[in-house]
Design a protein around this motif. Structure first.
Motif, mmCIF file in Angstrom:
data_model
loop_
_atom_site.group_PDB
_atom_site.id
_atom_site.type_symbol
_atom_site.label_atom_id
_atom_site.label_comp_id
_atom_site.label_asym_id
_atom_site.label_seq_id
_atom_site.Cartn_x
_atom_site.Cartn_y
_atom_site.Cartn_z
ATOM 1 N N SER A 56 22.756 -96.464 -15.841
ATOM 2 C CA SER A 56 23.000 -97.828 -16.311
ATOM 3 C C SER A 56 22.059 -98.258 -17.432
ATOM 4 N N THR A 57 20.952 -97.539 -17.608
ATOM 5 C CA THR A 57 19.967 -97.971 -18.602
ATOM 6 C C THR A 57 19.764 -96.974 -19.740
ATOM 7 N N HIS A 58 19.667 -95.686 -19.408
ATOM 8 C CA HIS A 58 19.241 -94.704 -20.414
ATOM 9 C C HIS A 58 20.285 -93.666 -20.798
ATOM 10 N N ALA A 59 21.353 -93.533 -20.025
ATOM 11 C CA ALA A 59 22.333 -92.483 -20.317
ATOM 12 C C ALA A 59 22.915 -92.682 -21.708
ATOM 13 N N PRO A 60 23.069 -91.619 -22.471
ATOM 14 C CA PRO A 60 23.624 -91.755 -23.820
ATOM 15 C C PRO A 60 25.078 -92.226 -23.761
ATOM 16 N N VAL A 61 25.397 -93.195 -24.596
ATOM 17 C CA VAL A 61 26.763 -93.694 -24.717
ATOM 18 C C VAL A 61 27.112 -93.744 -26.198
ATOM 19 N N SER A 62 28.398 -93.734 -26.476
ATOM 20 C CA SER A 62 28.853 -93.810 -27.865
ATOM 21 C C SER A 62 29.329 -95.214 -28.174
ATOM 22 N N LEU A 65 32.738 -98.584 -31.925
ATOM 23 C CA LEU A 65 33.098 -98.930 -33.297
ATOM 24 C C LEU A 65 32.784 -97.812 -34.288
ATOM 25 N N CYS A 66 31.573 -97.206 -34.155
ATOM 26 C CA CYS A 66 31.155 -96.208 -35.153
ATOM 27 C C CYS A 66 30.914 -94.824 -34.564
ATOM 28 N N SER A 67 31.011 -94.681 -33.237
ATOM 29 C CA SER A 67 30.832 -93.408 -32.520
ATOM 30 C C SER A 67 29.400 -92.891 -32.513
ATOM 31 N N GLU A 68 28.429 -93.679 -32.941
ATOM 32 C CA GLU A 68 27.026 -93.265 -32.887
ATOM 33 C C GLU A 68 26.585 -93.242 -31.422
ATOM 34 N N THR A 69 25.777 -92.250 -31.048
ATOM 35 C CA THR A 69 25.304 -92.118 -29.677
ATOM 36 C C THR A 69 23.917 -92.740 -29.551
ATOM 37 N N GLU A 71 21.114 -94.964 -26.321
ATOM 38 C CA GLU A 71 20.911 -95.364 -24.939
ATOM 39 C C GLU A 71 21.733 -96.611 -24.656
ATOM 40 N N ARG A 72 22.237 -96.698 -23.424
ATOM 41 C CA ARG A 72 23.098 -97.816 -23.036
ATOM 42 C C ARG A 72 22.414 -99.169 -23.232
ATOM 43 N N GLU A 73 21.104 -99.238 -22.952
ATOM 44 C CA GLU A 73 20.430 -100.533 -23.018
ATOM 45 C C GLU A 73 20.317 -101.096 -24.433
ATOM 46 N N ILE A 74 20.466 -100.252 -25.467
ATOM 47 C CA ILE A 74 20.411 -100.782 -26.835
ATOM 48 C C ILE A 74 21.801 -100.903 -27.463
ATOM 49 N N LEU A 75 22.841 -100.550 -26.716
ATOM 50 C CA LEU A 75 24.200 -100.594 -27.250
ATOM 51 C C LEU A 75 24.597 -102.007 -27.682
ATOM 52 N N ALA A 76 24.297 -103.003 -26.858
ATOM 53 C CA ALA A 76 24.687 -104.381 -27.192
ATOM 54 C C ALA A 76 24.010 -104.858 -28.477
ATOM 55 N N HIS A 78 22.898 -102.904 -30.872
ATOM 56 C CA HIS A 78 23.497 -102.109 -31.956
ATOM 57 C C HIS A 78 24.815 -102.730 -32.409
ATOM 58 N N LYS A 79 25.694 -103.025 -31.446
ATOM 59 C CA LYS A 79 27.003 -103.582 -31.796
ATOM 60 C C LYS A 79 26.885 -104.952 -32.448
ATOM 61 N N GLY A 80 25.904 -105.741 -32.032
ATOM 62 C CA GLY A 80 25.765 -107.081 -32.571
ATOM 63 C C GLY A 80 25.024 -107.171 -33.893
ATOM 64 N N GLU A 81 24.104 -106.216 -34.156
ATOM 65 C CA GLU A 81 23.243 -106.356 -35.332
ATOM 66 C C GLU A 81 23.203 -105.161 -36.272
ATOM 67 N N ASN A 82 23.383 -103.935 -35.738
ATOM 68 C CA ASN A 82 23.126 -102.754 -36.568
ATOM 69 C C ASN A 82 24.345 -101.906 -36.901
ATOM 70 N N CYS A 83 25.413 -102.020 -36.135
ATOM 71 C CA CYS A 83 26.568 -101.138 -36.320
ATOM 72 C C CYS A 83 27.204 -101.371 -37.682
ATOM 73 N N PRO A 84 27.392 -100.307 -38.464
ATOM 74 C CA PRO A 84 27.997 -100.492 -39.788
ATOM 75 C C PRO A 84 29.470 -100.902 -39.708
ATOM 76 N N GLN A 85 30.102 -100.713 -38.549
ATOM 77 C CA GLN A 85 31.512 -101.076 -38.394
ATOM 78 C C GLN A 85 31.708 -102.426 -37.704
ATOM 79 N N ARG A 86 30.606 -103.127 -37.348
ATOM 80 C CA ARG A 86 30.755 -104.433 -36.711
ATOM 81 C C ARG A 86 31.408 -105.386 -37.711
#
Length: 199
Positions: A56-62, A65-69, A71-76, A78-86
């Protein structure tokens, strides 16, 4: 658990916490049997929930939007601030588009003009706020207009810095697409010529 300042303490070798010396053996037996230190973040988690904590915290997730892998805890974040496809919105036309395309879009969109109803001049959208803060409602003379345009150009130059790597990638992508289009066109033309010769 509060520890009084006059009580002697020992550091638990399993969880690295200060424990009253009189309780250290009992604490260590309980701690080492029931808790496990996360190898990623160092938090102490119950052994029975260690795998759940990792997943729930550290497992790699993709990123969807951009398929970048990551850690789950930074996904939100990433999607809100860093993802180039947001999806972001152009500050000039409020059109929603992927963040990776925003700079190029705003370069064109910001150069569109609108009429200032106070001084009856056409003003570029990117210079609208600057113009509005200084517009007196009276048409300027050519001299002050030149000075304003120079100040606006200087303000614009400081505001934008072209991403050279992005431009190179765009150019290479365009060249690759053009090459593929030429290849497909020649194959299509070749087949059409062969079909015409058979009939």
């Amino acid at each position: 658990m509060a520890i009084s300042s006059d009580q002697a303490t020992s550091i638990c070798t399993h969880c690295d916490r200060a424990i009253p010396s009189t309780n250290i053996d009992l604490h260590y037996a309980h701690c080492s049997r029931n808790l496990e230190k996360c190898k990623v973040c160092g938090d102490m988690v119950p052994r029975k929930f260690a795998e759940e904590h990792f997943l729930s915290t550290h497992a790699p997730v993709s990123c969807s939007l951009c398929s970048e892998t990551m850690e789950r805890e930074i996904l939100a974040v990433h999607k809100g601030e860093n993802c180039p496809q947001r999806i972001v919105t152009c500050e000039f036309c409020e059109f929603p588009l992927p963040a990776i395309d925003l700079y190029e879009h705003q370069e064109v969109c910001g150069n569109r003009t609108e009429l200032c109803h106070l001084c009856n001049k056409y003003i570029r959208l990117r210079e609208r706020n600057y113009h509005d803060s200084r517009c007196t409602g009276v048409p300027d003379t050519a001299e002050s207009s030149r000075a304003t345009r120079a100040a606006e150009r200087e303000h614009d130059a400081r505001r934008r810095q072209p991403p050279h790597e992005f431009s190179r990638r765009r150019l290479l992508f365009t060249i690759a697409i053009t090459g593929i289009a030429v290849l497909l066109g020649s194959l299509f033309f070749q087949r059409k010529t062969e079909n015409n010769q058979v009939h």
